[in-house]
Write an enzyme that holds these catalytic residues in place. Structure first.
Site, PDB file in Angstrom:
ATOM      1  N   GLU A 295      19.523 -73.370  11.875  1.00 40.72           N
ATOM      2  CA  GLU A 295      18.332 -74.225  11.728  1.00 40.72           C
ATOM      3  C   GLU A 295      17.282 -73.576  10.810  1.00 40.72           C
ATOM      4  OE1 GLU A 295      18.618 -77.107  12.267  1.00 40.72           O
ATOM      5  OE2 GLU A 295      20.017 -77.321  13.936  1.00 40.72           O
TER       6      GLU A 295
HETATM    7  C1  LIG Z   1      27.413 -70.436  14.648  1.00 38.37           C
HETATM    8  C2  LIG Z   1      26.805 -71.321  13.586  1.00 38.37           C
HETATM    9  C3  LIG Z   1      26.589 -72.668  13.860  1.00 38.37           C
HETATM   10  C4  LIG Z   1      26.056 -73.510  12.883  1.00 38.37           C
HETATM   11  N1  LIG Z   1      25.875 -74.828  13.191  1.00 38.37           N
HETATM   12  C5  LIG Z   1      25.468 -75.679  12.210  1.00 38.37           C
HETATM   13  C6  LIG Z   1      25.372 -77.080  12.436  1.00 38.37           C
HETATM   14  O1  LIG Z   1      25.664 -77.570  13.539  1.00 38.37           O
HETATM   15  N2  LIG Z   1      24.935 -77.891  11.433  1.00 38.37           N
HETATM   16  C7  LIG Z   1      24.611 -77.382  10.203  1.00 38.37           C
HETATM   17  O2  LIG Z   1      24.219 -78.146   9.319  1.00 38.37           O
HETATM   18  N3  LIG Z   1      24.690 -76.047   9.962  1.00 38.37           N
HETATM   19  C8  LIG Z   1      25.113 -75.185  10.921  1.00 38.37           C
HETATM   20  N4  LIG Z   1      25.216 -73.842  10.657  1.00 38.37           N
HETATM   21  C9  LIG Z   1      24.844 -73.345   9.325  1.00 38.37           C
HETATM   22  C10 LIG Z   1      23.503 -72.657   9.348  1.00 38.37           C
HETATM   23  O3  LIG Z   1      22.441 -73.576   9.477  1.00 38.37           O
HETATM   24  C11 LIG Z   1      23.376 -71.807   8.068  1.00 38.37           C
HETATM   25  O4  LIG Z   1      24.321 -70.744   8.178  1.00 38.37           O
HETATM   26  C12 LIG Z   1      21.967 -71.240   7.901  1.00 38.37           C
HETATM   27  O5  LIG Z   1      21.032 -72.261   7.620  1.00 38.37           O
HETATM   28  C13 LIG Z   1      21.908 -70.208   6.767  1.00 38.37           C
HETATM   29  O6  LIG Z   1      22.410 -70.747   5.582  1.00 38.37           O
HETATM   30  P1  LIG Z   1      23.561 -69.950   4.798  1.00 38.37           P
HETATM   31  O7  LIG Z   1      24.621 -69.556   5.756  1.00 38.37           O
HETATM   32  O8  LIG Z   1      23.943 -70.795   3.632  1.00 38.37           O
HETATM   33  O9  LIG Z   1      22.856 -68.616   4.330  1.00 38.37           O
HETATM   34  P2  LIG Z   1      22.139 -68.361   2.932  1.00 38.37           P
HETATM   35  O10 LIG Z   1      21.215 -69.521   2.615  1.00 38.37           O
HETATM   36  O11 LIG Z   1      23.124 -67.980   1.897  1.00 38.37           O
HETATM   37  O12 LIG Z   1      21.237 -67.097   3.317  1.00 38.37           O
HETATM   38  C14 LIG Z   1      21.676 -65.747   3.194  1.00 38.37           C
HETATM   39  C15 LIG Z   1      20.461 -64.847   3.237  1.00 38.37           C
HETATM   40  O13 LIG Z   1      19.610 -65.141   2.125  1.00 38.37           O
HETATM   41  C16 LIG Z   1      18.316 -65.467   2.544  1.00 38.37           C
HETATM   42  N5  LIG Z   1      17.749 -66.511   1.715  1.00 38.37           N
HETATM   43  C17 LIG Z   1      18.360 -67.607   1.218  1.00 38.37           C
HETATM   44  N6  LIG Z   1      17.500 -68.354   0.518  1.00 38.37           N
HETATM   45  C18 LIG Z   1      16.299 -67.724   0.550  1.00 38.37           C
HETATM   46  C19 LIG Z   1      15.012 -67.973  -0.005  1.00 38.37           C
HETATM   47  N7  LIG Z   1      14.742 -69.075  -0.711  1.00 38.37           N
HETATM   48  N8  LIG Z   1      14.004 -67.097   0.250  1.00 38.37           N
HETATM   49  C20 LIG Z   1      14.255 -65.989   0.972  1.00 38.37           C
HETATM   50  N9  LIG Z   1      15.456 -65.678   1.494  1.00 38.37           N
HETATM   51  C21 LIG Z   1      16.468 -66.530   1.300  1.00 38.37           C
HETATM   52  C22 LIG Z   1      18.489 -65.962   3.977  1.00 38.37           C
HETATM   53  O14 LIG Z   1      17.287 -65.807   4.736  1.00 38.37           O
HETATM   54  C23 LIG Z   1      19.599 -65.053   4.480  1.00 38.37           C
HETATM   55  O15 LIG Z   1      19.087 -63.828   4.918  1.00 38.37           O
HETATM   56  C24 LIG Z   1      25.717 -72.967  11.619  1.00 38.37           C
HETATM   57  C25 LIG Z   1      25.915 -71.612  11.358  1.00 38.37           C
HETATM   58  C26 LIG Z   1      26.464 -70.785  12.307  1.00 38.37           C
HETATM   59  C27 LIG Z   1      26.690 -69.321  11.964  1.00 38.37           C
END
Ligand SMILES: Cc1cc2nc3c(=O)[nH]c(=O)nc-3n(C[C@H](O)[C@H](O)[C@H](O)COP(=O)(O)OP(=O)(O)OC[C@H]3O[C@@H](n4cnc5c(N)ncnc54)[C@H](O)[C@@H]3O)c2cc1C
Length: 303
Positions: free
Chosen positions: A148
């Site tokens: 989230e």
């Molecule tokens: C167990 C689990 C359940 C999930 N369930 C759902 C679900 O039901 N529905 C759904 O839609 N998603 C779901 N997700 C996905 C989840 O919402 C995302 O993993 C999360 O929002 C992070 O996005 P990402 O994995 O693409 O990480 P990234 O966006 O690649 O982030 C990687 C790192 O970079 C940092 N970062 C990225 N962009 C910025 C920025 N602009 N400024 C500063 N720092 C930044 C982040 O803070 C993080 O530390 C789930 C994930 C997990 C692990």
């Protein structure tokens, strides 16, 4: 919809922290290890008597109670934003609620990692053993600052939509309310109340400095401002929790006769929070106001 989802994940952080705390207290009441440092017993005692175990349990308790109070205040603002008969009051509460949402999500989930980690630590080696369940809370907490919207995404929202868009008006209005709580604490005179007042005043001043820094520099030096986004969010979490502890201890004092043990514990927890956690506010202020340049000093190749 996103506000509600983020608020709910914040509540997950508070819930897993509470469970880890209760389990750690239960273990600390049973585990016998070492004699007391004050020589009050010749035999080993249960570990809940050792000052450092009390410190860990108080940290878990104070972080959880503070975050819960902030979340409840946010929930009440959301109710008022929907149900209050006066349009102006509805708008004011909506703005307050929206400012609090990234803090409830980001702060309550970040602290759940610390609280559940302390839960493992209270268990000692047993914390590493699956059967105790302590490590399960730690693992469950670890996802909360990620889904989230990661903590950085909450913090970007706090800076962008919640602080810059209105030039820091809501943030400053919250600081004015905190100052009112400080004044009420100052009228009391007892040690715990004076201590909380002093730390709250320092925390509020730190937050005012940070808001002024963010508003003044976001356009000219966005990299420096956003380098401090998560420390800013944590500062809000700490200061808002300290504010709610200030209000809680005033309420506990007024109702003390009804249940002295409960209300004295509330006042002691507020005092602990002020000295051990709220006191970190000025360090977070420095990280935001002076720490942007070193964050951005290395090029991508230098990492
Ligand atoms: C167990 C689990 C359940 C999930 N369930 C759902 C679900 O039901 N529905 C759904 O839609 N998603 C779901 N997700 C996905 C989840 O919402 C995302 O993993 C999360 O929002 C992070 O996005 P990402 O994995 O693409 O990480 P990234 O966006 O690649 O982030 C990687 C790192 O970079 C940092 N970062 C990225 N962009 C910025 C920025 N602009 N400024 C500063 N720092 C930044 C982040 O803070 C993080 O530390 C789930 C994930 C997990 C692990």
């Amino acid at each position: 919809m996103m506000n509600s989802a983020r608020f709910s994940v914040g509540m997950q952080g508070i819930a897993v922290s509470e469970r880890a705390y209760q389990q750690a207290v239960g273990f600390a009441r049973e585990r016998v290890q070492s004699r007391p440092v004050d020589g009050s017993a010749r035999a080993a005692v249960t570990i809940i008597h050792h000052p450092d175990v009390k410190r860990m349990l108080m940290t878990m308790r104070a972080l959880t109670e503070g975050a819960r109070a902030v979340a409840y205040v946010a929930a009440a603002a959301s109710d008022a934003a929907h149900q209050h008969p006066d349009e102006a009051v509805r708008r004011q509460n909506q703005a307050f609620y929206e400012f609090l949402v990234p803090v409830v999500k980001g702060w309550s989930t970040e602290l759940s990692i610390d609280v559940t980690s302390l839960g493992v630590q209270v268990h000692g080696g047993m914390g590493f053993i699956e059967e105790t369940g302590a490590a399960q809370h730690y693992r469950d907490a670890r996802i909360l600052p990620i889904y989230e919207g990661t903590t950085a995404i909450q913090a970007n929202d706090l800076i962008g939509r919640k602080t810059l868009r209105d030039g820091g008006a809501v943030a400053r209005a919250i600081c004015a309310q905190i100052a009112e709580t400080e004044a009420a604490l100052g009228k009391h005179g007892c040690t715990a109340f004076t201590a909380v007042q002093a730390q709250l005043a320092k925390g509020r001043a730190a937050l005012e400095d940070v808001v002024a820094f963010v508003v003044a520099n976001a356009k000219s030096d966005p990299n420096a401002v956003f380098a401090g986004s998560v420390p800013y969010l944590k500062l809000c979490g700490i200061v808002f929790s300290g504010w709610q502890f200030g209000r809680a201890m005033l309420a506990a004092d007024a109702k003390r006769a009804e249940d002295p043990a409960f209300h004295d514990a509330k006042i002691a927890t507020a005092h602990f929070f002020a000295e051990h956690i709220l006191s970190q506010a000025s360090a977070l202020r420095d990280a935001v106001v002076s720490g942007g340049a070193p964050v951005n000093a290395l090029t991508a190749e230098q990492f």
